[in-house]
Motif scaffolding. Structure first.
Motif, PDB file in Angstrom:
ATOM      1  N   GLY A   1       9.225   9.648 -21.026  1.00 21.07           N
ATOM      2  CA  GLY A   1       9.771   8.743 -20.018  1.00 21.07           C
ATOM      3  C   GLY A   1       9.717   9.311 -18.617  1.00 21.07           C
ATOM      4  N   ILE A   2      10.121  10.572 -18.435  1.00 19.68           N
ATOM      5  CA  ILE A   2      10.113  11.139 -17.088  1.00 19.68           C
ATOM      6  C   ILE A   2       8.682  11.410 -16.630  1.00 19.68           C
ATOM      7  N   ASP A   3       7.820  11.855 -17.549  1.00 15.89           N
ATOM      8  CA  ASP A   3       6.428  12.094 -17.159  1.00 15.89           C
ATOM      9  C   ASP A   3       5.744  10.794 -16.752  1.00 15.89           C
ATOM     10  N   ARG A   4       5.986   9.732 -17.508  1.00 13.25           N
ATOM     11  CA  ARG A   4       5.345   8.442 -17.219  1.00 13.25           C
ATOM     12  C   ARG A   4       5.912   7.835 -15.938  1.00 13.25           C
ATOM     13  N   LEU A   5       7.208   7.991 -15.716  1.00  7.18           N
ATOM     14  CA  LEU A   5       7.824   7.519 -14.468  1.00  7.18           C
ATOM     15  C   LEU A   5       7.111   8.143 -13.273  1.00  7.18           C
ATOM     16  N   LYS A   6       6.865   9.441 -13.358  1.00  6.32           N
ATOM     17  CA  LYS A   6       6.205  10.133 -12.250  1.00  6.32           C
ATOM     18  C   LYS A   6       4.780   9.647 -12.044  1.00  6.32           C
ATOM     19  N   GLU A   7       4.153   9.119 -13.105  1.00  8.66           N
ATOM     20  CA  GLU A   7       2.765   8.693 -13.018  1.00  8.66           C
ATOM     21  C   GLU A   7       2.584   7.307 -12.411  1.00  8.66           C
ATOM     22  N   ILE A   8       3.483   6.359 -12.718  1.00  4.16           N
ATOM     23  CA  ILE A   8       3.189   4.974 -12.360  1.00  4.16           C
ATOM     24  C   ILE A   8       4.243   4.248 -11.536  1.00  4.16           C
ATOM     25  N   VAL A   9       5.424   4.805 -11.383  1.00  3.10           N
ATOM     26  CA  VAL A   9       6.475   4.079 -10.670  1.00  3.10           C
ATOM     27  C   VAL A   9       6.382   4.368  -9.173  1.00  3.10           C
TER      28      VAL A   9
ATOM     29  N   MET B   1       8.497  -3.774  -7.641  1.00  2.00           N
ATOM     30  CA  MET B   1       7.447  -3.255  -8.503  1.00  2.00           C
ATOM     31  C   MET B   1       7.941  -2.047  -9.298  1.00  2.00           C
ATOM     32  N   ALA B   2       8.752  -1.205  -8.665  1.00  2.00           N
ATOM     33  CA  ALA B   2       9.258  -0.011  -9.351  1.00  2.00           C
ATOM     34  C   ALA B   2      10.060  -0.392 -10.584  1.00  2.00           C
ATOM     35  N   GLU B   3      10.921  -1.393 -10.468  1.00  2.00           N
ATOM     36  CA  GLU B   3      11.734  -1.783 -11.610  1.00  2.00           C
ATOM     37  C   GLU B   3      10.875  -2.423 -12.705  1.00  2.00           C
ATOM     38  N   ALA B   4       9.846  -3.171 -12.301  1.00  2.00           N
ATOM     39  CA  ALA B   4       8.919  -3.717 -13.304  1.00  2.00           C
ATOM     40  C   ALA B   4       8.204  -2.588 -14.046  1.00  2.00           C
ATOM     41  N   LYS B   5       7.824  -1.545 -13.328  1.00  2.00           N
ATOM     42  CA  LYS B   5       7.132  -0.427 -13.960  1.00  2.00           C
ATOM     43  C   LYS B   5       8.081   0.388 -14.842  1.00  2.00           C
ATOM     44  N   LEU B   6       9.343   0.481 -14.466  1.00  2.00           N
ATOM     45  CA  LEU B   6      10.315   1.158 -15.331  1.00  2.00           C
ATOM     46  C   LEU B   6      10.455   0.419 -16.662  1.00  2.00           C
ATOM     47  N   HIS B   7      10.454  -0.910 -16.598  1.00  2.52           N
ATOM     48  CA  HIS B   7      10.479  -1.694 -17.844  1.00  2.52           C
ATOM     49  C   HIS B   7       9.209  -1.443 -18.659  1.00  2.52           C
ATOM     50  N   GLN B   8       8.088  -1.278 -17.973  1.00  5.33           N
ATOM     51  CA  GLN B   8       6.841  -0.976 -18.686  1.00  5.33           C
ATOM     52  C   GLN B   8       6.950   0.354 -19.421  1.00  5.33           C
ATOM     53  N   VAL B   9       7.525   1.369 -18.757  1.00  2.87           N
ATOM     54  CA  VAL B   9       7.704   2.670 -19.402  1.00  2.87           C
ATOM     55  C   VAL B   9       8.582   2.528 -20.641  1.00  2.87           C
ATOM     56  N   ALA B  10       9.660   1.747 -20.522  1.00  8.48           N
ATOM     57  CA  ALA B  10      10.543   1.544 -21.670  1.00  8.48           C
ATOM     58  C   ALA B  10       9.789   0.892 -22.826  1.00  8.48           C
ATOM     59  N   ALA B  11       8.953  -0.087 -22.521  1.00 11.86           N
ATOM     60  CA  ALA B  11       8.173  -0.751 -23.569  1.00 11.86           C
ATOM     61  C   ALA B  11       7.207   0.229 -24.227  1.00 11.86           C
ATOM     62  N   GLU B  12       6.600   1.105 -23.432  1.00  9.05           N
ATOM     63  CA  GLU B  12       5.697   2.106 -24.000  1.00  9.05           C
ATOM     64  C   GLU B  12       6.450   3.064 -24.918  1.00  9.05           C
ATOM     65  N   ILE B  13       7.658   3.446 -24.516  1.00 13.26           N
ATOM     66  CA  ILE B  13       8.477   4.326 -25.362  1.00 13.26           C
ATOM     67  C   ILE B  13       8.766   3.654 -26.694  1.00 13.26           C
ATOM     68  N   ARG B  14       9.160   2.398 -26.656  1.00 17.74           N
ATOM     69  CA  ARG B  14       9.503   1.695 -27.901  1.00 17.74           C
ATOM     70  C   ARG B  14       8.281   1.547 -28.802  1.00 17.74           C
TER      71      ARG B  14
ATOM     72  N   LEU C   1       0.856  -1.185   0.000  1.00 12.53           N
ATOM     73  CA  LEU C   1       0.000   0.000   0.000  1.00 12.53           C
ATOM     74  C   LEU C   1       0.889   1.231   0.000  1.00 12.53           C
ATOM     75  N   PHE C   2       0.633   2.151  -0.915  1.00 11.83           N
ATOM     76  CA  PHE C   2       1.481   3.335  -0.998  1.00 11.83           C
ATOM     77  C   PHE C   2       0.765   4.430  -1.759  1.00 11.83           C
ATOM     78  N   HIS C   3       1.244   5.659  -1.563  1.00 10.50           N
ATOM     79  CA  HIS C   3       0.777   6.789  -2.349  1.00 10.50           C
ATOM     80  C   HIS C   3       1.625   6.880  -3.608  1.00 10.50           C
ATOM     81  N   PRO C   4       1.033   7.292  -4.741  1.00  8.71           N
ATOM     82  CA  PRO C   4       1.840   7.547  -5.929  1.00  8.71           C
ATOM     83  C   PRO C   4       2.685   8.793  -5.723  1.00  8.71           C
ATOM     84  N   ILE C   5       3.765   8.943  -6.484  1.00  4.71           N
ATOM     85  CA  ILE C   5       4.549  10.162  -6.420  1.00  4.71           C
ATOM     86  C   ILE C   5       3.903  11.232  -7.275  1.00  4.71           C
ATOM     87  N   ALA C   6       4.476  12.664  -7.005  1.00  6.53           N
ATOM     88  CA  ALA C   6       4.140  13.970  -7.651  1.00  6.53           C
ATOM     89  C   ALA C   6       4.235  14.897  -6.947  1.00  6.53           C
TER      90      ALA C   6
END
Length: 244
Positions: A202-210, A144-157, A75-80
């Protein structure tokens, strides 16, 4: 009854006074019902539960999802917060306590065909208006953070197929003002092949979901900073069009 493990991060950990809790729950309990059980035990969580993100394992979970026996819940708050398929170019996506070596990280994604690397790095801001910040404490749900970073990379590609190497690195721990905290870098054959747009996305998406968040500490006190979770991509960054 089945047992589950619950991990609290950021301000929730401070409110409950415990980093982790093992709890017996009835079979078939949903995420919403688990939250209700936690509120019975920690009534002071009520205000903090607004906008909370719940994960089961490394996957975000909705309130109506049934919790399996033995689950690890965070359980956690998202960043921003999927692994991408194998790619011919490198992807470096990690959470680290080590200082960021910007030159080495950029070199790690530079291929013989690379003609441009666009990168963004954030630093700890020492002053915001009249408010001074001595240092930040970054905390993460690392797996989970590293899994989400990989997700951001996949979205970029998927959006910018000409992008080659990608770096998405988030630093955690106690970081003084002026210290780099994050690096997003995208390599491409040419500057017009989407590298600028991809790095911004990449930086905007990182802030949204990681699931990485921070506590600001300054001369007048300290407080947790929360953001807004966006599980789906937005249309604010459409794919780059080809340049003549």
């Amino acid at each position: 009854m089945p047992e589950v493990t619950i991990t609290f991060f950021g301000a929730l950990r401070h409110i409950t006074g415990v980093p982790r809790l093992t709890l017996e729950i009835p079979a078939g309990t949903t995420v919403a019902q688990l939250k209700a059980l936690l509120l019975e035990r920690y009534p002071e969580l009520e205000k903090s539960f607004q906008g909370i993100v719940t994960s089961i394992g490394e996957i975000t979970a909705e309130d109506d999802e049934v919790i399996p026996e033995g689950a690890h819940i965070a359980l956690f708050h998202p960043i921003a917060g999927g692994n991408e398929p194998a790619e011919p170019f490198p992807t470096l996506a990690l959470v680290t306590e080590a200082p960021l070596d910007l030159n080495a990280l950029i070199a790690s994604i530079t291929a013989p065909t690379t003609g441009a690397v666009v990168f963004f790095t954030g630093v700890v801001r020492g002053r915001t208006g009249a408010q001074e910040t001595t240092y930040l404490e970054y905390e993460a749900y690392r797996e989970m953070a590293e899994a989400k970073l990989h997700q951001v990379a996949a979205e970029i590609r998927a959006r910018w197929p000409k992008v080659e190497g990608i770096v998405l690195v988030q630093r955690i721990g106690k970081l003084a003002a002026g210290t780099p905290t994050v690096l997003v870098a995208c390599a491409a054959p040419h500057r017009n092949d989407g590298a600028f747009e991809a790095a911004r996305y990449g930086i905007d998406r990182l802030k949204e979901i990681v699931p990485v968040w921070k506590k600001e500490i300054g001369p007048t006190g300290q407080h947790w900073v929360h953001g807004h979770y966006h599980p789906t991509t937005s249309d604010e960054h459409p794919p780059a069009t080809a340049h003549p």
